[in-house]
Write a protein that holds these residues in place. Structure first.
Motif, PDB file in Angstrom:
ATOM      1  N   SER A  48       0.863  -1.179   0.000  1.00 17.69           N
ATOM      2  CA  SER A  48       0.000   0.000   0.000  1.00 17.69           C
ATOM      3  C   SER A  48       0.897   1.224   0.000  1.00 17.69           C
ATOM      4  O   SER A  48       2.078   1.150   0.324  1.00 17.69           O
ATOM      5  N   GLY A  49       0.337   2.345  -0.355  1.00 14.12           N
ATOM      6  CA  GLY A  49       1.101   3.580  -0.342  1.00 14.12           C
ATOM      7  C   GLY A  49       2.057   3.716  -1.509  1.00 14.12           C
ATOM      8  O   GLY A  49       3.001   4.489  -1.442  1.00 14.12           O
ATOM      9  N   LEU A  50       1.804   2.976  -2.571  1.00  9.82           N
ATOM     10  CA  LEU A  50       2.654   3.128  -3.752  1.00  9.82           C
ATOM     11  C   LEU A  50       1.780   3.356  -4.959  1.00  9.82           C
ATOM     12  O   LEU A  50       0.599   3.002  -4.977  1.00  9.82           O
ATOM     13  N   SER A  51       2.344   3.992  -5.950  1.00  4.17           N
ATOM     14  CA  SER A  51       1.665   4.112  -7.233  1.00  4.17           C
ATOM     15  C   SER A  51       2.663   3.793  -8.328  1.00  4.17           C
ATOM     16  O   SER A  51       3.872   3.993  -8.178  1.00  4.17           O
ATOM     17  N   VAL A  52       2.144   3.258  -9.418  1.00  2.00           N
ATOM     18  CA  VAL A  52       2.961   2.928 -10.576  1.00  2.00           C
ATOM     19  C   VAL A  52       2.854   4.113 -11.533  1.00  2.00           C
ATOM     20  O   VAL A  52       1.773   4.432 -12.021  1.00  2.00           O
ATOM     21  N   GLN A  53       3.984   4.769 -11.780  1.00  2.00           N
ATOM     22  CA  GLN A  53       4.002   5.956 -12.631  1.00  2.00           C
ATOM     23  C   GLN A  53       4.164   5.625 -14.105  1.00  2.00           C
ATOM     24  O   GLN A  53       3.576   6.286 -14.962  1.00  2.00           O
ATOM     25  N   LEU A  66       8.101   3.458  -9.697  1.00  2.00           N
ATOM     26  CA  LEU A  66       7.208   3.484  -8.546  1.00  2.00           C
ATOM     27  C   LEU A  66       7.370   4.795  -7.801  1.00  2.00           C
ATOM     28  O   LEU A  66       8.476   5.332  -7.708  1.00  2.00           O
ATOM     29  N   THR A  67       6.273   5.279  -7.235  1.00  4.62           N
ATOM     30  CA  THR A  67       6.301   6.455  -6.371  1.00  4.62           C
ATOM     31  C   THR A  67       5.682   6.078  -5.034  1.00  4.62           C
ATOM     32  O   THR A  67       4.655   5.406  -4.981  1.00  4.62           O
ATOM     33  N   MET A 113      13.028   3.668 -10.275  1.00  2.00           N
ATOM     34  CA  MET A 113      12.796   2.718 -11.345  1.00  2.00           C
ATOM     35  C   MET A 113      13.359   1.355 -10.947  1.00  2.00           C
ATOM     36  O   MET A 113      14.446   1.266 -10.385  1.00  2.00           O
ATOM     37  N   TYR A 114      12.571   0.314 -11.208  1.00  2.00           N
ATOM     38  CA  TYR A 114      12.980  -1.064 -10.973  1.00  2.00           C
ATOM     39  C   TYR A 114      12.861  -1.822 -12.282  1.00  2.00           C
ATOM     40  O   TYR A 114      11.984  -1.528 -13.106  1.00  2.00           O
TER      41      TYR A 114
END
Length: 144
Positions: A48-53, A66-67, A113-114
């Protein structure tokens, strides 16, 4: 008796030093990590607490930005987990989830970035698959 003891210790040391996580099949990976195929991990672990940019496929690598909140993101640990089931469609589909371990307590929004090797998600007798990534609205076509 001493030779047997030495031999047993040598076997024990060799056994302990072996690491199953270094899959020789993907030792040539150009990505930072390899996707994990694990249904239980997919079901039981959540982020939780992440967003995919952004999402991009480059060869066999899925590059994801990811942010999340944090200080600098240096301590983040991200994994890409496949649900280990295949939806029968044309082309077939797989569900993926990014697990982010983030214990940083700062309020800044950080992006990182991953890169994940997708080769374990390949399906025999096919050359493409649709990937459904949690927190990303579009299907991702992986052609190989």
């Amino acid at each position: 008796m001493t030779n047997t003891f030495i031999l047993l210790n040598l076997i024990l040391v060799l056994f302990i030093s072996c690491n199953d996580s270094d899959d020789p099949e993907f030792i040539d990976s150009k990505c930072d990590q390899i996707v994990i195929i694990d249904n239980q991990k997919y079901i039981n672990d959540k982020s939780s607490g992440l967003s995919v940019q952004s999402v991009e496929i480059n060869g066999d690598c899925l590059n994801v930005v990811l942010t999340s909140g944090g200080c600098d993101g240096k301590t983040w640990v991200a994994e890409l987990v496949d649900a280990n089931w295949i939806a029968e469609s044309i082309p077939e589909q797989r569900d993926l989830r990014i697990l982010l371990q983030n214990e940083e307590l700062c309020d800044a929004n950080i992006s990182k970035m991953y890169s994940f090797d997708l080769r374990p998600t390949r399906i025999v007798n096919s050359n493409k698959i649709l990937l459904n990534l949690e927190f990303w609205d579009e299907q991702i076509l992986y052609e190989y």
